[in-house]
Design a protein around this motif. Structure first.
Motif, PDB file in Angstrom:
ATOM      1  N   MET A  91     -41.569 -42.608  17.494  1.00 20.20           N
ATOM      2  CA  MET A  91     -40.476 -43.145  16.661  1.00 20.20           C
ATOM      3  C   MET A  91     -39.373 -43.721  17.547  1.00 20.20           C
ATOM      4  N   THR A  92     -38.788 -44.772  17.097  1.00 24.20           N
ATOM      5  CA  THR A  92     -37.690 -45.351  17.883  1.00 24.20           C
ATOM      6  C   THR A  92     -36.419 -44.554  17.615  1.00 24.20           C
ATOM      7  N   ASP A  93     -35.453 -44.749  18.492  1.00 24.50           N
ATOM      8  CA  ASP A  93     -34.188 -44.038  18.342  1.00 24.50           C
ATOM      9  C   ASP A  93     -33.546 -44.330  16.999  1.00 24.50           C
ATOM     10  N   GLN A  94     -33.603 -45.587  16.636  1.00 23.92           N
ATOM     11  CA  GLN A  94     -32.995 -46.029  15.389  1.00 23.92           C
ATOM     12  C   GLN A  94     -33.462 -45.170  14.221  1.00 23.92           C
ATOM     13  N   GLN A  95     -34.740 -44.753  14.298  1.00 26.25           N
ATOM     14  CA  GLN A  95     -35.303 -44.044  13.148  1.00 26.25           C
ATOM     15  C   GLN A  95     -34.816 -42.618  12.987  1.00 26.25           C
ATOM     16  N   THR A  96     -34.295 -42.047  14.053  1.00 24.17           N
ATOM     17  CA  THR A  96     -34.067 -40.618  13.943  1.00 24.17           C
ATOM     18  C   THR A  96     -32.608 -40.186  14.087  1.00 24.17           C
ATOM     19  N   ALA A  97     -31.693 -41.137  14.147  1.00 25.88           N
ATOM     20  CA  ALA A  97     -30.290 -40.750  14.147  1.00 25.88           C
ATOM     21  C   ALA A  97     -29.950 -40.187  12.769  1.00 25.88           C
ATOM     22  N   ILE A  98     -29.097 -39.170  12.756  1.00 24.82           N
ATOM     23  CA  ILE A  98     -28.738 -38.532  11.484  1.00 24.82           C
ATOM     24  C   ILE A  98     -27.290 -38.871  11.150  1.00 24.82           C
ATOM     25  N   GLU A  99     -27.096 -39.430   9.971  1.00 23.64           N
ATOM     26  CA  GLU A  99     -25.752 -39.806   9.525  1.00 23.64           C
ATOM     27  C   GLU A  99     -25.377 -38.971   8.309  1.00 23.64           C
ATOM     28  N   ILE A 100     -24.267 -38.273   8.419  1.00 17.64           N
ATOM     29  CA  ILE A 100     -23.802 -37.505   7.260  1.00 17.64           C
ATOM     30  C   ILE A 100     -22.437 -38.046   6.875  1.00 17.64           C
ATOM     31  N   ARG A 101     -22.285 -38.399   5.603  1.00 18.66           N
ATOM     32  CA  ARG A 101     -21.033 -39.030   5.147  1.00 18.66           C
ATOM     33  C   ARG A 101     -20.406 -38.256   4.000  1.00 18.66           C
ATOM     34  N   ILE A 153     -17.551 -21.191  -4.692  1.00 20.34           N
ATOM     35  CA  ILE A 153     -17.399 -21.068  -3.242  1.00 20.34           C
ATOM     36  C   ILE A 153     -17.550 -22.430  -2.588  1.00 20.34           C
ATOM     37  N   LEU A 154     -16.555 -22.761  -1.782  1.00 21.57           N
ATOM     38  CA  LEU A 154     -16.599 -24.035  -1.064  1.00 21.57           C
ATOM     39  C   LEU A 154     -17.436 -23.833   0.185  1.00 21.57           C
ATOM     40  N   GLY A 155     -18.617 -24.445   0.204  1.00 25.94           N
ATOM     41  CA  GLY A 155     -19.514 -24.296   1.345  1.00 25.94           C
ATOM     42  C   GLY A 155     -19.221 -25.325   2.417  1.00 25.94           C
ATOM     43  N   LEU A 156     -19.140 -26.586   2.011  1.00 23.03           N
ATOM     44  CA  LEU A 156     -18.856 -27.666   2.960  1.00 23.03           C
ATOM     45  C   LEU A 156     -17.802 -28.583   2.346  1.00 23.03           C
ATOM     46  N   ASN A 157     -16.856 -28.987   3.192  1.00 17.58           N
ATOM     47  CA  ASN A 157     -15.729 -29.763   2.709  1.00 17.58           C
ATOM     48  C   ASN A 157     -15.604 -31.053   3.508  1.00 17.58           C
ATOM     49  N   PRO A 199     -26.802 -31.334  -1.868  1.00 18.69           N
ATOM     50  CA  PRO A 199     -25.357 -31.486  -1.776  1.00 18.69           C
ATOM     51  C   PRO A 199     -24.728 -31.616  -3.160  1.00 18.69           C
ATOM     52  N   THR A 200     -23.452 -31.293  -3.247  1.00 19.72           N
ATOM     53  CA  THR A 200     -22.737 -31.532  -4.492  1.00 19.72           C
ATOM     54  C   THR A 200     -22.292 -32.987  -4.544  1.00 19.72           C
ATOM     55  N   SER A 201     -21.945 -33.526  -3.373  1.00 18.32           N
ATOM     56  CA  SER A 201     -21.580 -34.931  -3.313  1.00 18.32           C
ATOM     57  C   SER A 201     -21.682 -35.367  -1.857  1.00 18.32           C
ATOM     58  N   GLY A 202     -21.881 -36.680  -1.637  1.00 15.90           N
ATOM     59  CA  GLY A 202     -21.968 -37.162  -0.267  1.00 15.90           C
ATOM     60  C   GLY A 202     -23.272 -37.871   0.006  1.00 15.90           C
ATOM     61  N   ALA A 203     -23.446 -38.321   1.240  1.00 18.47           N
ATOM     62  CA  ALA A 203     -24.636 -39.086   1.593  1.00 18.47           C
ATOM     63  C   ALA A 203     -25.208 -38.597   2.917  1.00 18.47           C
ATOM     64  N   ILE A 204     -26.532 -38.611   3.002  1.00 14.92           N
ATOM     65  CA  ILE A 204     -27.210 -38.260   4.247  1.00 14.92           C
ATOM     66  C   ILE A 204     -28.284 -39.306   4.484  1.00 14.92           C
ATOM     67  N   THR A 205     -28.238 -39.959   5.635  1.00 17.63           N
ATOM     68  CA  THR A 205     -29.337 -40.868   5.968  1.00 17.63           C
ATOM     69  C   THR A 205     -29.900 -40.466   7.316  1.00 17.63           C
TER      70      THR A 205
END
Ligand SMILES: Nc1ncnc2c1ncn2[C@@H]1O[C@H](COP(=O)(O)OP(=O)(O)OP(=O)(O)O)[C@@H](O)[C@H]1O
Ligand SMILES: [Mg+2]
Lengths: 340, 295
Positions: A1-11, A44-48, A83-89
Motif C-alpha cells: 500500500m502506498t503512504d497515501q492509502q494509510t494515513a489516518i485523518e480524524i476530524r 458520559i463524555l468520551g471524546l470531545n 462516533p456520535t459525530s465527526g469524520a474519520i478517513t
C-alpha cells in the motif's frame, strides 16, 4: 500500500455515552464540560472535539491518564465504537460510510489490533492463535501456517508454537498477540496499552522489538500508553488526552520543551530529559567560526551524550552535523543546561 | 362466618364444564389425529427400538468393553474405566443386566436428543434477547413443575409406551442444557470477543470459532445435569410404559419387594455414577488449557 492509502485523518470527533447521545453534542460543542454532562444529564463524555492527522508509516502515540478516552479513541479507527459525530478517513476512505460487509473486510485486511490483556484464544495453541486472523479471512491452512510460523519466529517464540497461552508468561503472551496482529499483514496496527501489563524490563525489550520491526515494516501504528518514557521512545508524534479532549499534540521534543499546561508539565517533570531531548531541538544558526576544535554532535544525539563531549573541551558551543558531516547549526552548553 | 373458612371458589359446576371441555377437546384431537400423531412419531419409535435392541442384544462382554473404552477415551484415566467395568459386572451379577441395558439405551438416546434440541435453543436464547426472555420464563416453569404432570398430556396424546415415556424424559431433562449453553456463551471473556470483532469475524465465525469452543466446558456441565435428570425421570416414566430398572422399582413399590427395589435403585445409582464421572472427566480434560479464560 502506498503512504497515501494509510494515513489516518480524524476530524472533530465526538463520542458521548448514554441513552440519547446525539442530543448533547451541540451543548458539548458550545462548551459543556464532562463533569456537567455527567452530573446534570447522566451522559458520559468520551471524546470531545478530537482532530488528529496521523501520517502514514509512523508511530502515533496517544497518551493520557486512566479514563481520558484513549481506548475509546483507538476503537473508532476500526469502528469497534461508533462516533456520535465527526469524520474519520483512512487513506482518503471514509470509514463511517462503510457498509457492514465493507467494514468487516476492512478489519480483516486493513487493520490489526493488539490488546492490553492480550485477548488470546485460550483454547487454541500459539500457532492457532497466530493463524486466527488469516483463518477468518479465509486464507488456506497451509499458507496461514507458513505465515504464522514466520511471525512466531520473528517475535522470538520459535519452539513454543504448540503451547497454550496459559502456559506462557505475560511477555510471551503479548508476543503471541503481536504475532497474531502482524501475520495479518495490514498497513495499520492498533496497540491499546499493549505493553502496560508487562514488567519494566520485558516492556523495554518489547519496545525495542517494535522499533526494529517498524524500521522494516513501516506500518501506520497507533500506540496507546500512559507512560511518558514509552511515548517518547516510540512516538514519532504524541497526542495527550485529558477528559476526552486533546491538550497537546506534537513531537516528543515539543512536549518536553514546550509543555502546553501544568497538567503536561507534571507529566514531563519526572522524565529523564537528558536521554530524550535531542541536540537538534536546541539548535541555533551557526555564529561561532566553524573551527575544527569545536565538539561535533551527530544529528539526533541525546543531550546526555552531548554533555559528555563538552567535558572534553573548553568550548562553550558545539556543531550539530548531519550524516555527511556538514554543519546544520550550533548548540551551546548553556542552552543544554537550561533544557535539562 | 362460614365464608371465611371456605374459599369463595368458582362455582364447581362451571369448573367442571371447563375441565370437561378442555379434556374433551384433547381427547377429540387424539381421536381424529391419533394415527397421524403416531405416524409422525413412528421414525422415533424405530430409533428407540434400534438402540434398545442394540444394547440388550449385544454380547455382554462387548457391551462392557465398549463402555469401558468409551469412558477411557473421554477421561484418559484408567480408574474411570475400571469403575465402569466393576459397576456393570455387579449389575449383571444381580440379574439386572437386561433392565439396565434398556435403561442405559433410553438415557443415552434421551441425552442425544436433548443435546440436539438444547444446544440450538441455548444459542437462540443467547442471540435473540426476546427469545431469551420467553425461554427463561418457560424454563422456570418447566423446572418447577412436578415431573408427574408432564406425563398427563403425553399420555393423552400418545398413550402408553416407549415413545411417550421417551418424550417425557426429554422434556424433563432438556432445561439444564439450554440454560448452560446460554450461560456458557455469556461467560466468554469480553476482551476475547472484542478481539474477534477486531479481526473481522462475521457473527457465525465468532460463534463457532470463539464462543462455542469457549462455552464447551459449561455446556458439558449442562450435559452432565441432563443425564442425571434423565436417569431420575426413568423411574417416573416407567408409570407410562417405559421398561427397565424404573419398572422394577415401580413393581417393588406396588408389591413391597424391598430387596428388588433396593437392588434396582443401586443399579440406577451405579449407572448415574458411570455417566457422571465419564462426562465430568471429559469436561475437565477440555478445561485443561483454559484456566485464564473466565477471570
Ligand atoms: N461503554 C461505555 N459506556 C459508558 N461510558 C464509557 C464506556 N466506555 C468508556 N466509557 C467512559 O469513557 C471514558 C473514557 O474511557 P476509556 O476506556 O476510553 O479510557 P482510557 O483512557 O482507555 O482509560 P484506561 O487507561 O483506564 O484504559 C471514561 O470516563 C469511561 O468511563
Ligand atoms: Mg483503555
Amino acid at each position: 500500500m502506498t503512504d497515501q492509502q494509510t494515513a489516518i485523518e480524524i476530524r472533530s470527533l465526538y463520542k458521548i455515552f448514554g441513552s440519547n447521545p446525539k442530543a448533547w453534542v451541540e451543548q458539548v460543542r458550545n462548551g459543556m464540560s464532562k463533569a456537567e454532562l455527567a452530573e446534570k444529564h447522566s451522559h458520559i463524555l468520551g471524546l470531545n472535539d478530537i482532530s488528529i492527522s496521523m501520517p502514514a508509516s509512523k508511530i502515533q502515540v496517544i497518551m493520557g491518564l486512566s479514563g481520558s478516552g484513549k481506548s475509546t479513541l483507538i476503537r473508532h479507527i476500526n469502528r469497534l465504537i461508533e462516533p456520535t459525530s465527526g469524520a474519520i478517513t483512512i487513506g482518503g476512505r471514509d470509514v463511517l460510510a462503510m457498509t457492514e460487509a465493507e467494514q468487516r473486510e476492512f478489519r480483516r485486511s486493513g487493520t490489526a489490533m493488539v490488546f492490553q490483556r492480550f485477548a488470546l484464544l485460550p483454547h487454541r495453541s500459539v500457532l492457532d492463535n497466530v493463524t486466527f486472523g488469516l483463518e477468518v479471512r479465509g486464507v488456506g491452512a497451509a499458507k496461514a501456517r507458513d505465515a504464522a510460523m514466520r511471525w512466531i519466529e520473528r517475535v522470538g517464540l520459535k519452539g513454543f508454537e504448540n503451547r497454550y497461552p496459559t502456559e506462557l508468561s505475560g511477555g510471551m503472551q503479548q508476543r503471541v498477540g503481536l504475532a497474531r496482529a502482524l501475520s495479518n499483514d495490514t498497513a495499520i496496527l492498533l496497540m491499546d496499552e499493549a505493553y502496560s501489563a508487562l514488567d519494566p524490563l520485558i516492556r523495554t525489550d518489547m519496545q525495542t522489538m517494535l522499533l526494529e520491526l517498524q524500521k522494516e515494516l513501516k506500518k501506520t501504528i497507533v500506540f496507546i500508553t500512559h507512560d511518558l518514557d514509552e511515548a517518547l521512545r516510540l512516538g514519532d508524534g504524541i497526542v495527550i488526552l485529558r477528559d476526552g479532549s486533546i491538550i497537546q499534540q506534537g513531537s516528543g521534543q515539543d512536549i518536553l520543551l514546550r509543555p502546553a499546561d501544568d497538567y503536561i508539565r507534571r507529566f514531563v517533570q519526572d522524565v529523564n530529559r537528558g536521554r530524550f531531548i535531542k541536540v537538534d531541538s536546541l539548535m541555533e544558526p551557526v555564529t561561532a567560526a566553524p573551527d575544527d576544535s569545536l565538539p561535533r554532535f551527530a544529528s539526533g544525539m541525546a543531550l546526555e551524550d552531548a554533555v559528555k563531549r563538552f567535558s572534553g573541551s573548553d568550548s562553550p558551543a558545539g556543531l550539530v552535523v548531519d550524516d555527511t558531516g556538514k554543519p546544520m547549526g550550533q548548540v551551546t552548553l548553556r542552552r543544554i543546561m537550561e533544557a535539562l | 362466618m362460614d365464608w371465611l373458612f371456605t374459599f369463595p371458589q368458582i362455582d364447581p359446576a362451571h369448573l367442571l364444564s371447563v375441565k370437561r371441555f378442555i379434556d374433551g377437546s384433547l381427547k377429540a384431537l387424539t381421536r381424529s389425529y391419533g394415527t397421524a400423531i403416531e405416524d409422525f412419531f413412528y421414525p422415533l419409535q424405530r430409533v428407540l427400538i434400534f438402540f434398545e435392541k442394540m444394547m440388550t442384544g449385544a454380547p455382554w462382554l462387548v457391551v462392557i468393553a465398549v463402555m469401558a473404552g468409551f469412558a477411557w477415551l473421554a477421561s484418559r484415566r484408567w480408574q474411570v474405566a475400571v469403575g465402569v467395568i466393576v459397576t456393570l459386572a455387579m449389575i449383571g451379577l444381580l440379574g439386572l443386566w437386561k433392565d439396565a441395558m434398556t435403561t442405559i439405551s433410553l438415557v443415552f438416546t434421551a441425552t442425544i436428543f436433548s443435546i440436539a434440541i438444547g444446544i440450538p435453543l441455548g444459542i437462540a436464547m443467547n442471540r435473540y434477547s426476546r427469545v431469551g426472555k420467553a425461554m427463561q420464563a418457560i424454563l422456570d416453569v418447566m423446572q418447577t413443575m412436578p415431573p408427574f404432570v408432564y406425563l398427563i398430556p403425553v399420555v393423552m396424546l400418545l398413550g402408553i409406551g416407549r415413545v411417550p415415556g421417551f418424550i417425557a424424559v426429554v422434556i424433563y431433562s432438556v432445561p439444564p442444557i439450554i440454560r448452560l449453553t446460554d450461560l456458557g456463551i455469556r461467560l466468554v471473556d469480553k476482551e476475547v470477543l472484542e478481539a474477534a470483532d477486531a479481526f473481522g469475524c462475521s457473527s457465525s465465525q465468532k460463534l463457532w470459532k470463539v464462543q462455542m469452543p469457549l462455552a464447551i466446558p459449561t455446556i458439558m456441565a449442562g450435559i452432565n445435569q441432563t443425564i442425571m435428570m434423565a436417569l431420575g425421570m426413568v423411574v417416573i416414566a416407567s408409570m407410562i410404559g417405559v421398561q427397565g430398572l424404573g419398572l422394577n422399582v415401580l413393581q417393588a413399590i406396588a408389591n413391597q419387594y424391598f430387596t428388588q427395589g433396593i437392588f434396582s435403585g443401586f443399579a440406577i445409582v451405579g449407572i448415574a455414577i458411570i455417566f457422571d464421572r465419564t462426562s465430568q472427566a471429559y469436561g475437565n480434560r477440555l478445561q485443561k488449557h483454559r484456566g485464564a479464560s473466565h477471570d
